[in-house]
Design an enzyme around this catalytic site. Structure first.
Site, PDB file in Angstrom:
ATOM      1  N   ALA A  10      38.435  33.241  30.109  1.00  0.00           N
ATOM      2  CA  ALA A  10      39.298  32.634  28.863  1.00  0.00           C
ATOM      3  C   ALA A  10      40.790  32.876  29.329  1.00  0.00           C
ATOM      4  CB  ALA A  10      38.936  33.360  27.718  1.00  0.00           C
ATOM      5  N   PHE A  12      44.617  32.592  31.366  1.00  0.00           N
ATOM      6  CA  PHE A  12      45.311  31.458  31.818  1.00  0.00           C
ATOM      7  C   PHE A  12      44.992  30.831  32.995  1.00  0.00           C
ATOM      8  CE2 PHE A  12      49.270  31.370  34.849  1.00  0.00           C
ATOM      9  CZ  PHE A  12      49.409  30.119  34.766  1.00  0.00           C
ATOM     10  N   VAL A  57      34.501  43.665  31.723  1.00  0.00           N
ATOM     11  CA  VAL A  57      33.535  43.631  32.960  1.00  0.00           C
ATOM     12  C   VAL A  57      33.434  45.176  33.503  1.00  0.00           C
ATOM     13  CG1 VAL A  57      34.798  41.473  33.925  1.00  0.00           C
ATOM     14  CG2 VAL A  57      35.794  43.751  33.914  1.00  0.00           C
ATOM     15  N   SER A 122      46.475  39.293  45.411  1.00  0.00           N
ATOM     16  CA  SER A 122      47.731  38.848  45.119  1.00  0.00           C
ATOM     17  C   SER A 122      48.718  39.068  46.193  1.00  0.00           C
ATOM     18  CB  SER A 122      48.447  39.748  43.839  1.00  0.00           C
ATOM     19  OG  SER A 122      49.647  39.736  43.833  1.00  0.00           O
ATOM     20  N   TYR A 183      50.047  47.937  40.357  1.00  0.00           N
ATOM     21  CA  TYR A 183      49.476  46.608  40.382  1.00  0.00           C
ATOM     22  C   TYR A 183      49.052  46.037  41.710  1.00  0.00           C
ATOM     23  CZ  TYR A 183      48.795  41.708  39.884  1.00  0.00           C
ATOM     24  OH  TYR A 183      48.255  40.393  39.706  1.00  0.00           O
TER      25      TYR A 183
END
Length: 374
Positions: A10, A12, A57, A122, A183
């Site tokens: 749901a 971006f 999740v 990433s 991250y």
């Protein structure tokens, strides 16, 4: 009909992947927890032909049920934000690393039979991009710039051998990875866990190392998201985009529709046990991003970028993609050029809600000692 489970579908990027898959005839189920930082309600862009499950999740029972019905797993769910990850460490490791480990544990121990797994990785895991010394014509992989260098306003990397200013070159997948944030580490974890486990259990798997994604549906209320969305929010609220360093640092900006197509190609290709860059191969400066958005929003007479000449701990100078492996393994080439993509973002952004919370987020970084001044 192939049944694809899209985690984070749901959001971006995930929602564009869902649209791409449904347009190509796939049966799609989405699991998403509609995290508050991104969504204040159920988005109005959701594809009516997909099935939506509002859940987390990290919920083992739920994920077991959903995986048992899936043919393909497309794993996009992730906590996003480089700066925020440096002081919400446990959250990022739990949502990214631990949740991925739990999903893989379910696949292995519940003997889930999957045709393919695609996981979002990433470019942040590279740390700095690749460089070349113009004097010695050799590739260099410099570490992060030191604090003293940054305080002196020496933004570009210098060759450790001869002192010449290094030139950025396309970053290939073979570049050593030196993740510079929680991250980035957690995204590397997601990639390596997935490829390692799928390799051991003979499940075809592909990791997509996204570069800087922009386009419609990226929350303009989330100050920890991509720079295009942050700048758009500032501009829509008649505030100048604030740019760290001198604004000449470059990134590789790829439109979200190209990323969605890359995910479908990764599913459909014979690629296995491989991580590939998903970018354009064309660097764009942060200053150019700010100026382009100001002009497209028609505010060039009222606003101009504010060059801060300060810096954030862990920021890199240049990084853009070498796309050769994506073309070879997936048959992927980017199709949306920078000008068209930015126009699409602004056309959508004119009517999108945009609460400018940049100063609040910036103050948090300063409070945690993650912003320095030259």
């Amino acid at each position: 009909m192939t049944h694809v489970l899209v985690t984070g579908g749901a959001g971006f990027i995930g929602s564009h992947i869902v649209d791409e898959l449904i347009d190509e005839g796939y049966d799609v189920t989405v699991v998403d927890n509609l995290t508050e930082q991104v969504h204040d309600s159920e988005p109005d862009y959701l594809n009516e032909e997909a099935d939506y499950v509002w859940g987390d999740v990290r919920d083992r029972e739920l994920m077991t049920e959903l995986l048992e019905e899936a043919d393909v797993l497309n794993h996009q769910a992730s906590a996003v934000g480089v700066g925020q990850s440096m002081y919400e460490i446990e959250k990022y490791v739990e949502v990214n690393t631990l949740a991925t480990a739990r999903i893989l544990d379910i696949i292995v121990n519940e003997e889930i039979d999957l045709e393919k797994v695609v996981v979002a990785s990433s470019m942040s895991s590279y740390g700095e991009g690749a460089y070349r010394c113009p004097e010695e014509d050799e590739v260099r992989h410099p570490p992060l710039r030191g604090e003293e260098q940054m305080k002196d306003g020496q933004w570009e990397h210098l060759c450790s051998e001869c002192g010449a200013e290094l030139e950025p070159i396309p970053t290939p997948e073979s570049k050593p990875r030196e993740s510079t944030s929680v991250y980035a580490i957690s995204k590397k974890d997601q990639e390596e866990l997935t490829l390692s486990v799928c390799r051991a259990y003979d499940i075809p798997a592909v990791a997509l190392r996204y570069f800087n994604i922009y386009g419609s549906r990226q929350s303009l209320n989330n100050p920890y998201t991509g720079v295009c969305a942050i700048f758009s929010s500032r501009i829509k609220n008649d505030n100048p985009p604030l740019i760290f360093e001198d604004g000449e640092q470059t990134r590789d900006f790829i439109h979200v529709s190209d990323v969605a197509r890359a995910n479908r190609l990764a599913m459909e290709s014979e690629a296995d046990d491989v991580a590939v860059n998903i970018g354009t191969g064309s660097p764009v400066s942060i200053r150019e991003i700010a100026q382009t958005l100001i002009e497209l929003y028609g505010k060039e007479d009222a606003l101009e970028p504010e060059i801060a000449n300060d810096f954030r701990q862990g920021d890199i100078r240049h990084c853009y993609a070498d796309n050769d492996l994506a073309a070879e393994e997936l048959g992927f080439e980017p199709e949306v050029d920078f000008e068209d993509g930015m126009r699409e973002l602004v056309e959508w952004g004119r009517d999108a809600e945009a609460e400018d919370r940049f100063e609040e987020a910036h103050a948090e970084l300063e409070e945690k000692g993650l912003v320095g001044e030259d």
